[in-house]
Design an enzyme around this catalytic site. Structure first.
Site, short mmCIF file in Angstrom:
data_model
loop_
_atom_site.label_atom_id
_atom_site.label_comp_id
_atom_site.label_asym_id
_atom_site.label_seq_id
_atom_site.Cartn_x
_atom_site.Cartn_y
_atom_site.Cartn_z
N PRO A 177 0.79 -1.22 0.00
CA PRO A 177 0.00 0.00 0.00
C PRO A 177 0.83 1.28 0.00
O PRO A 177 1.85 1.37 0.68
CB PRO A 177 -0.82 -0.10 1.30
CG PRO A 177 -0.10 -1.09 2.13
CD PRO A 177 0.54 -2.05 1.19
N ASN A 178 0.33 2.22 -0.76
CA ASN A 178 0.86 3.59 -0.85
C ASN A 178 2.17 3.70 -1.63
O ASN A 178 2.64 4.81 -1.89
CB ASN A 178 1.02 4.22 0.55
CG ASN A 178 -0.29 4.29 1.29
OD1 ASN A 178 -1.28 4.79 0.75
ND2 ASN A 178 -0.35 3.74 2.49
N ARG A 202 5.23 11.02 -2.42
CA ARG A 202 4.86 10.72 -1.04
C ARG A 202 6.05 10.94 -0.11
O ARG A 202 7.06 10.26 -0.22
CB ARG A 202 4.45 9.24 -0.96
CG ARG A 202 4.22 8.74 0.42
CD ARG A 202 4.16 7.22 0.43
NE ARG A 202 3.85 6.77 1.77
CZ ARG A 202 4.07 5.55 2.22
NH1 ARG A 202 4.59 4.63 1.43
NH2 ARG A 202 3.76 5.23 3.44
N TYR A 247 11.12 8.92 1.72
CA TYR A 247 11.18 7.83 0.75
C TYR A 247 11.94 8.18 -0.54
O TYR A 247 12.10 7.33 -1.41
CB TYR A 247 9.76 7.38 0.40
CG TYR A 247 9.02 6.82 1.60
CD1 TYR A 247 9.48 5.67 2.25
CD2 TYR A 247 7.89 7.46 2.11
CE1 TYR A 247 8.82 5.17 3.37
CE2 TYR A 247 7.22 6.97 3.23
CZ TYR A 247 7.70 5.83 3.85
OH TYR A 247 7.06 5.33 4.96
N ASN A 253 8.11 -5.45 -0.51
CA ASN A 253 7.92 -4.27 0.33
C ASN A 253 6.44 -4.22 0.67
O ASN A 253 5.62 -3.80 -0.16
CB ASN A 253 8.38 -3.00 -0.40
CG ASN A 253 8.31 -1.79 0.53
OD1 ASN A 253 7.71 -1.85 1.60
ND2 ASN A 253 8.93 -0.69 0.10
N ALA A 257 2.93 -0.55 5.04
CA ALA A 257 2.43 -0.56 6.42
C ALA A 257 1.88 -1.93 6.84
O ALA A 257 1.82 -2.23 8.03
CB ALA A 257 1.35 0.51 6.59
N GLU A 304 12.53 -9.38 2.54
CA GLU A 304 11.75 -8.21 2.98
C GLU A 304 12.54 -6.95 2.67
O GLU A 304 13.74 -6.87 2.92
CB GLU A 304 11.51 -8.32 4.50
CG GLU A 304 10.77 -7.12 5.06
CD GLU A 304 10.60 -7.19 6.57
OE1 GLU A 304 10.99 -8.20 7.19
OE2 GLU A 304 10.07 -6.21 7.13
N HIS A 348 12.51 -2.50 2.64
CA HIS A 348 11.94 -1.17 2.92
C HIS A 348 12.90 -0.12 2.43
O HIS A 348 14.12 -0.26 2.59
CB HIS A 348 11.70 -0.99 4.43
CG HIS A 348 10.83 -2.05 4.99
ND1 HIS A 348 9.47 -2.05 4.83
CD2 HIS A 348 11.13 -3.18 5.67
CE1 HIS A 348 8.96 -3.13 5.39
NE2 HIS A 348 9.95 -3.84 5.90
N ARG A 407 12.83 4.58 12.93
CA ARG A 407 11.61 5.40 12.86
C ARG A 407 10.72 5.12 14.08
O ARG A 407 11.21 4.65 15.11
CB ARG A 407 10.91 5.13 11.53
CG ARG A 407 11.80 5.51 10.33
CD ARG A 407 11.09 5.30 9.02
NE ARG A 407 9.93 6.17 8.90
CZ ARG A 407 8.97 6.01 7.98
NH1 ARG A 407 9.06 5.02 7.10
NH2 ARG A 407 7.95 6.84 7.93
#
Ligand code: DQA
Length: 145
Positions: free
Chosen positions: A10-11, A18, A23, A74, A77, A98, A100, A107
């Protein structure tokens, strides 16, 4: 030729606009182009998929079973919330790296927890868009042994 699925949650379709301070300014299309050109150089067949829907991501993982040699994922969320994605990966018998863009461990505390990490072969985070290349190389090294 090994076959790879690069899956984005998502996103991530909004990359480039964004929160560029977190990012970066690279778009998802730029990342796809970069991955396709790296795949061509290194002899991968690559499929690229983005969805904002948890079920669609689960379906993509199920469909990779017995078909793909690896998944770079990725999960956005959903990383921090989705037992269903964790179960899908456990059931798929396809190695998952995985990924990111940001360093999730530097964070907010809620981003430190990953439901993907325990069922992934490893995690790459904090290297921005270049992480996708690192993940492809890590997966390749694992497959080639
Ligand atoms: C992300 C990190 C997640 O915490 C966040 O929800 C995202 C993007 C990353 O690539 O840094 O959507 O997965």
């Amino acid at each position: 030729m090994p076959s790879l699925l690069i899956l984005n949650g998502p996103n991530l379709n909004l990359l480039g606009t964004r929160q560029p301070e977190v990012y970066g300014s690279t778009t998802l299309q730029d990342i796809e182009d970069m991955c396709r050109s790296h795949a061509a150089k290194t002899g991968w067949t690559v499929d690229f998929l983005q969805s904002n829907h948890e079920g669609a991501l689960i379906d993509a993982i199920h469909q990779a079973r017995g078909v793909k040699d690896g998944i770079i994922f990725n999960a956005g969320a959903y990383t921090h919330t989705s037992v269903a994605l964790m179960d899908a990966i456990s059931s798929a018998e396809v190695p998952v790296v995985e990924l990111h863009l940001s360093n999730i461990h530097a964070r907010e505390a809620f981003r430190h927890k990953s439901f993907i990490a325990p069922v992934a072969v490893g995690q790459i985070c904090g290297f921005g868009a270049h992480g996708y290349i690192l993940a492809m190389d890590a997966m390749r090294a694992r497959i080639d042994g």
